[in-house]
Design a protein around this motif. Structure first.
Motif, PDB file in Angstrom:
ATOM      1  N   GLY A 194      -5.509  -0.931   8.323  1.00  0.00           N
ATOM      2  CA  GLY A 194      -5.656  -0.109   6.733  1.00  0.00           C
ATOM      3  C   GLY A 194      -6.847   0.668   6.527  1.00  0.00           C
ATOM      4  N   PRO A 195      -7.953   0.548   7.178  1.00  0.00           N
ATOM      5  CA  PRO A 195      -8.959   1.480   7.034  1.00  0.00           C
ATOM      6  C   PRO A 195      -8.666   2.857   7.135  1.00  0.00           C
ATOM      7  CG  PRO A 195     -10.052  -0.397   7.921  1.00  0.00           C
ATOM      8  CD  PRO A 195      -8.533  -0.540   7.874  1.00  0.00           C
ATOM      9  N   VAL A 196      -7.990   3.212   8.258  1.00  0.00           N
ATOM     10  CA  VAL A 196      -7.515   4.686   8.635  1.00  0.00           C
ATOM     11  C   VAL A 196      -6.529   4.914   7.567  1.00  0.00           C
ATOM     12  CG1 VAL A 196      -6.258   5.970  10.249  1.00  0.00           C
ATOM     13  CG2 VAL A 196      -7.951   4.328  11.085  1.00  0.00           C
ATOM     14  N   ARG A 197      -5.705   4.058   6.968  1.00  0.00           N
ATOM     15  CA  ARG A 197      -4.753   4.574   6.065  1.00  0.00           C
ATOM     16  C   ARG A 197      -5.392   4.814   4.738  1.00  0.00           C
ATOM     17  NH1 ARG A 197      -1.303   0.425   8.344  1.00  0.00           N
ATOM     18  NH2 ARG A 197      -0.777  -0.457   6.285  1.00  0.00           N
ATOM     19  N   SER A 198      -6.503   4.158   4.640  1.00  0.00           N
ATOM     20  CA  SER A 198      -7.129   4.306   3.290  1.00  0.00           C
ATOM     21  C   SER A 198      -8.089   5.666   3.082  1.00  0.00           C
ATOM     22  CB  SER A 198      -8.367   3.187   3.013  1.00  0.00           C
ATOM     23  OG  SER A 198      -7.653   2.000   2.810  1.00  0.00           O
ATOM     24  N   VAL A 199      -8.457   5.873   4.263  1.00  0.00           N
ATOM     25  CA  VAL A 199      -9.153   7.357   4.446  1.00  0.00           C
ATOM     26  C   VAL A 199      -8.251   8.174   4.264  1.00  0.00           C
ATOM     27  CG1 VAL A 199     -10.998   8.826   5.781  1.00  0.00           C
ATOM     28  CG2 VAL A 199     -11.450   6.148   5.399  1.00  0.00           C
ATOM     29  N   TYR A 200      -7.193   8.199   5.162  1.00  0.00           N
ATOM     30  CA  TYR A 200      -6.379   9.663   5.252  1.00  0.00           C
ATOM     31  C   TYR A 200      -5.839   9.656   3.812  1.00  0.00           C
ATOM     32  CZ  TYR A 200      -2.038  12.027   5.831  1.00  0.00           C
ATOM     33  OH  TYR A 200      -0.944  12.983   5.683  1.00  0.00           O
TER      34      TYR A 200
ATOM     35  N   ILE B 169      -5.033  13.121  -0.757  1.00  0.00           N
ATOM     36  CA  ILE B 169      -4.791  13.055  -2.287  1.00  0.00           C
ATOM     37  C   ILE B 169      -6.016  14.052  -2.876  1.00  0.00           C
ATOM     38  CG2 ILE B 169      -4.944  11.915  -4.558  1.00  0.00           C
ATOM     39  CD1 ILE B 169      -3.193   9.637  -2.980  1.00  0.00           C
ATOM     40  N   LEU B 170      -7.332  13.948  -2.222  1.00  0.00           N
ATOM     41  CA  LEU B 170      -8.355  14.749  -2.952  1.00  0.00           C
ATOM     42  C   LEU B 170      -8.662  16.134  -2.215  1.00  0.00           C
ATOM     43  CD1 LEU B 170     -10.972  11.879  -3.509  1.00  0.00           C
ATOM     44  CD2 LEU B 170      -9.165  12.546  -4.989  1.00  0.00           C
ATOM     45  N   GLN B 171      -7.961  16.395  -1.285  1.00  0.00           N
ATOM     46  CA  GLN B 171      -8.382  17.581  -0.702  1.00  0.00           C
ATOM     47  C   GLN B 171      -8.153  19.092  -1.348  1.00  0.00           C
ATOM     48  OE1 GLN B 171      -5.891  19.036   2.919  1.00  0.00           O
ATOM     49  NE2 GLN B 171      -3.884  18.092   1.896  1.00  0.00           N
ATOM     50  N   LYS B 172      -7.196  18.830  -2.485  1.00  0.00           N
ATOM     51  CA  LYS B 172      -7.160  19.870  -3.426  1.00  0.00           C
ATOM     52  C   LYS B 172      -8.707  20.278  -4.406  1.00  0.00           C
ATOM     53  CE  LYS B 172      -5.052  17.252  -7.189  1.00  0.00           C
ATOM     54  NZ  LYS B 172      -5.205  16.030  -6.660  1.00  0.00           N
ATOM     55  N   ASP B 173      -9.276  18.934  -4.204  1.00  0.00           N
ATOM     56  CA  ASP B 173     -10.815  19.196  -5.065  1.00  0.00           C
ATOM     57  C   ASP B 173     -11.845  19.422  -4.084  1.00  0.00           C
ATOM     58  OD1 ASP B 173      -9.831  18.617  -7.446  1.00  0.00           O
ATOM     59  OD2 ASP B 173      -8.996  16.751  -6.685  1.00  0.00           O
TER      60      ASP B 173
ATOM     61  N   ASP C 157     -26.250   0.240  -6.838  1.00  0.00           N
ATOM     62  CA  ASP C 157     -25.322   1.270  -7.240  1.00  0.00           C
ATOM     63  C   ASP C 157     -23.982   1.008  -6.686  1.00  0.00           C
ATOM     64  OD1 ASP C 157     -24.222   3.555  -8.751  1.00  0.00           O
ATOM     65  OD2 ASP C 157     -24.990   5.045  -7.266  1.00  0.00           O
ATOM     66  N   ILE C 158     -23.019   0.762  -7.749  1.00  0.00           N
ATOM     67  CA  ILE C 158     -21.574   0.456  -7.019  1.00  0.00           C
ATOM     68  C   ILE C 158     -20.706   1.264  -8.228  1.00  0.00           C
ATOM     69  CG2 ILE C 158     -19.721  -1.254  -6.730  1.00  0.00           C
ATOM     70  CD1 ILE C 158     -22.113  -3.346  -6.793  1.00  0.00           C
ATOM     71  N   LYS C 159     -20.055   1.982  -7.351  1.00  0.00           N
ATOM     72  CA  LYS C 159     -18.781   2.512  -8.291  1.00  0.00           C
ATOM     73  C   LYS C 159     -17.549   1.901  -7.855  1.00  0.00           C
ATOM     74  CE  LYS C 159     -20.738   7.051  -8.786  1.00  0.00           C
ATOM     75  NZ  LYS C 159     -20.599   8.455  -8.726  1.00  0.00           N
ATOM     76  N   VAL C 160     -16.629   1.473  -8.535  1.00  0.00           N
ATOM     77  CA  VAL C 160     -15.332   0.659  -8.415  1.00  0.00           C
ATOM     78  C   VAL C 160     -14.119   1.930  -8.319  1.00  0.00           C
ATOM     79  CG1 VAL C 160     -13.581  -0.615  -9.295  1.00  0.00           C
ATOM     80  CG2 VAL C 160     -16.058  -1.408  -9.593  1.00  0.00           C
ATOM     81  N   ALA C 161     -13.773   1.926  -7.311  1.00  0.00           N
ATOM     82  CA  ALA C 161     -12.513   3.116  -7.199  1.00  0.00           C
ATOM     83  C   ALA C 161     -11.442   2.483  -6.118  1.00  0.00           C
ATOM     84  CB  ALA C 161     -13.046   4.353  -6.519  1.00  0.00           C
ATOM     85  N   GLY C 162     -10.419   2.008  -6.566  1.00  0.00           N
ATOM     86  CA  GLY C 162      -9.399   1.444  -5.831  1.00  0.00           C
ATOM     87  C   GLY C 162      -8.963   2.360  -4.791  1.00  0.00           C
ATOM     88  N   ASN C 163      -8.593   2.023  -3.896  1.00  0.00           N
ATOM     89  CA  ASN C 163      -8.100   2.679  -2.538  1.00  0.00           C
ATOM     90  C   ASN C 163      -6.842   3.389  -3.053  1.00  0.00           C
ATOM     91  OD1 ASN C 163     -10.012   1.210  -1.460  1.00  0.00           O
ATOM     92  ND2 ASN C 163      -8.470   0.463   0.401  1.00  0.00           N
ATOM     93  N   LEU C 164      -6.499   4.442  -2.399  1.00  0.00           N
ATOM     94  CA  LEU C 164      -5.428   5.388  -2.813  1.00  0.00           C
ATOM     95  C   LEU C 164      -4.656   5.191  -1.716  1.00  0.00           C
ATOM     96  CD1 LEU C 164      -7.280   8.677  -3.887  1.00  0.00           C
ATOM     97  CD2 LEU C 164      -6.191   7.082  -5.375  1.00  0.00           C
TER      98      LEU C 164
ATOM     99  N   GLN D  80      -8.880   9.539 -10.394  1.00  0.00           N
ATOM    100  CA  GLN D  80     -10.243  10.384 -10.792  1.00  0.00           C
ATOM    101  C   GLN D  80     -11.243   9.471 -10.659  1.00  0.00           C
ATOM    102  OE1 GLN D  80     -10.587  13.221 -12.509  1.00  0.00           O
ATOM    103  NE2 GLN D  80      -8.267  13.507 -12.056  1.00  0.00           N
ATOM    104  N   ALA D  81     -10.962   7.988 -10.434  1.00  0.00           N
ATOM    105  CA  ALA D  81     -12.282   7.211  -9.959  1.00  0.00           C
ATOM    106  C   ALA D  81     -12.559   7.542  -8.441  1.00  0.00           C
ATOM    107  CB  ALA D  81     -11.429   5.707 -10.011  1.00  0.00           C
ATOM    108  N   ASN D  82     -11.871   7.914  -7.574  1.00  0.00           N
ATOM    109  CA  ASN D  82     -12.182   8.143  -6.356  1.00  0.00           C
ATOM    110  C   ASN D  82     -12.759   9.630  -6.383  1.00  0.00           C
ATOM    111  OD1 ASN D  82     -10.863   6.467  -3.621  1.00  0.00           O
ATOM    112  ND2 ASN D  82      -9.718   6.044  -5.882  1.00  0.00           N
ATOM    113  N   LYS D  83     -12.201  10.457  -7.160  1.00  0.00           N
ATOM    114  CA  LYS D  83     -12.978  11.898  -7.427  1.00  0.00           C
ATOM    115  C   LYS D  83     -14.401  11.707  -7.737  1.00  0.00           C
ATOM    116  CE  LYS D  83     -12.034  16.210  -9.525  1.00  0.00           C
ATOM    117  NZ  LYS D  83     -11.237  16.965 -10.186  1.00  0.00           N
ATOM    118  N   ALA D  84     -14.632  10.696  -8.635  1.00  0.00           N
ATOM    119  CA  ALA D  84     -16.154  10.509  -9.077  1.00  0.00           C
ATOM    120  C   ALA D  84     -16.942  10.074  -8.022  1.00  0.00           C
ATOM    121  CB  ALA D  84     -16.127   9.627  -9.993  1.00  0.00           C
ATOM    122  N   LEU D  85     -16.401   9.397  -6.959  1.00  0.00           N
ATOM    123  CA  LEU D  85     -17.332   9.198  -5.648  1.00  0.00           C
ATOM    124  C   LEU D  85     -17.924  10.477  -5.198  1.00  0.00           C
ATOM    125  CD1 LEU D  85     -14.907   6.678  -3.769  1.00  0.00           C
ATOM    126  CD2 LEU D  85     -16.894   5.921  -5.107  1.00  0.00           C
TER     127      LEU D  85
END
Length: 379
Positions: A15-21, A26-30, A175-182, A372-377
């Motif tokens: 899973g961790p590899v799939r999470s990061v990939y 999804i965020l590479q446009k940003d 400091d914790i930010k909640v961002a569900g895995n994409l 957006q929550a992931n982008k905020a990281l």
């Protein structure tokens, strides 16, 4: 910049590899991403074929990867990588990894860059995870706190439950930010599956290690109704051979109505095709901070029989599967009951559940708030 032990084209780390990939895809446009990783797969010493090591390699339009060979993996190389990239944010995808979490954090602390760090513990601070080799883990956490290794960083919690786990270990002031895995799934189309009453095709898809609780899944099949014809296929890398031997020994104790097979490792790109061939995911894991195989099952229109130790709860009321209390004494009976109930369904009844599972995945995967929550990281 991302530090991760293993990355694509690797298939063994789960899973961790799939999470990061999924996140970077999804965020590479940003953002532009640079990934520092090994040039071997998990539990392998053989370098990847057709992958150039020890240089930055273009992986996608806004993604470059540095596949570091073992003989070049040193603290000096990590220091070089941090100084070379000069990243706006540094994402660390592990808690215990010496080379891809501890040493980078030491380098970063010396350079005074802690505020740039986002660390994803990937469920490693959960109750189930901490119960495996607990003394060693408690000792590491004690010394990490003593050294202030994680002081000043931001933590990524993939759920409110994981946020509670982090606070339990490191206190409420972090400091914790909640961002569900994409989850990056290209095909999201619902198709009905044939289903006869008294027949059920189950699958398990995960690393084969004690925390995934495969042996309990197998033991519970002994208590299923003999009239039910059950097929159970197991996919995933055998990470703990002694544990796998324990699981195999249980195969011969099953009743004649249950057929179990090991089907090997699945490439990330093929997971969806595999999931489409089954009625349900059967995986009573002891701890899961996200569970990509669970989300991929939903996306394939598969109800799930999982534990109560994942973010995916209230499944019975939602009509998408079953949450089994894995730490209760009657866990085997509860698992067998869920299997029997799914087996009893006819085509229409089953596909009603399957459509609910698929609809949930469609909602989750198209939810812009999570993106957006992931982008905020990183902003």
């Amino acid at each position: 910049m991302v530090f991760i032990d293993w990355f694509l084209p690797g298939t063994n780390a789960g899973g961790p590899v799939r999470s990061v990939y999924s996140m970077i895809k999804i965020l590479q446009k940003d953002f532009d991403f640079k990934i520092f990783t090994r040039n071997t797969d998990h539990n392998s010493t053989a370098p990847y074929n057709d992958v150039q090591a020890n240089t930055w390699v273009k992986f996608d339009e806004h993604i470059e990867v540095y596949y570091c060979s073992q003989n070049n993996l040193t603290k000096q190389k990590i220091k070089w990588a941090v100084e070379e990239v000069k990243a706006d944010k540094i994402y660390i995808n592990s808690f215990y990894s010496p080379w891809f979490s501890i040493y980078p954090l030491q380098v970063i602390k010396k350079s005074g860059l802690q505020k740039k760090v986002v660390l994803a513990p990937r469920g490693m601070l959960g109750k189930g995870a901490l119960s495996i080799k607990p003394f060693k883990k408690k000792l590491f956490i004690f010394f990490a706190k003593l050294q202030g290794l994680h002081k000043g960083i931001t933590w990524q919690a993939s759920s409110e439950n994981e946020k509670k786990d982090i606070i339990t270990v490191f206190g409420p002031s972090v400091d914790i930010k909640v961002a569900g895995n994409l989850s990056y799934i290209q095909q999201l189309k619902f198709e009905e599956k044939p289903k006869q009453p008294r027949e059920l095709n189950l699958y398990f898809l995960s690393r084969i290690v004690p925390i995934k609780n495969l042996h309990t899944a197998i033991e519970a099949l002994r208590k299923t109704d003999l009239q039910n014809k059950i097929r159970f296929d197991i996919y995933g890398p055998i990470e703990d051979k002694a544990y796998w031997n324990k699981c195999m020994a249980l195969f011969s104790t099953l009743q004649s109505n249950c057929k179990v097979q090991y089907k090997g490792v699945v490439k990330a790109a093929d997971v969806q095709d595999v999931s489409n061939n089954y009625h349900a995911l059967y995986m009573p894991t002891l701890n899961e901070n996200f569970g990509h195989s669970i989300m991929e099952a939903f996306a394939a229109g598969c109800p799930v029989i999982i534990s109560d130790q994942t973010p995916w709860n209230n499944l019975e009321s939602l009509g998408m599967g079953y949450n089994i209390k894995v730490y209760e004494q009657n866990v085997l009976e509860e698992l067998a009951g869920a299997v029997n109930e799914l087996a009893s369904l006819d085509h229409v009844q089953y596909n009603n559940l399957a459509l609910k599972a698929w609809s949930f995945a469609h909602f989750y995967l198209t939810n812009n708030a999570n993106v957006q929550a992931n982008k905020a990281l990183f902003t």
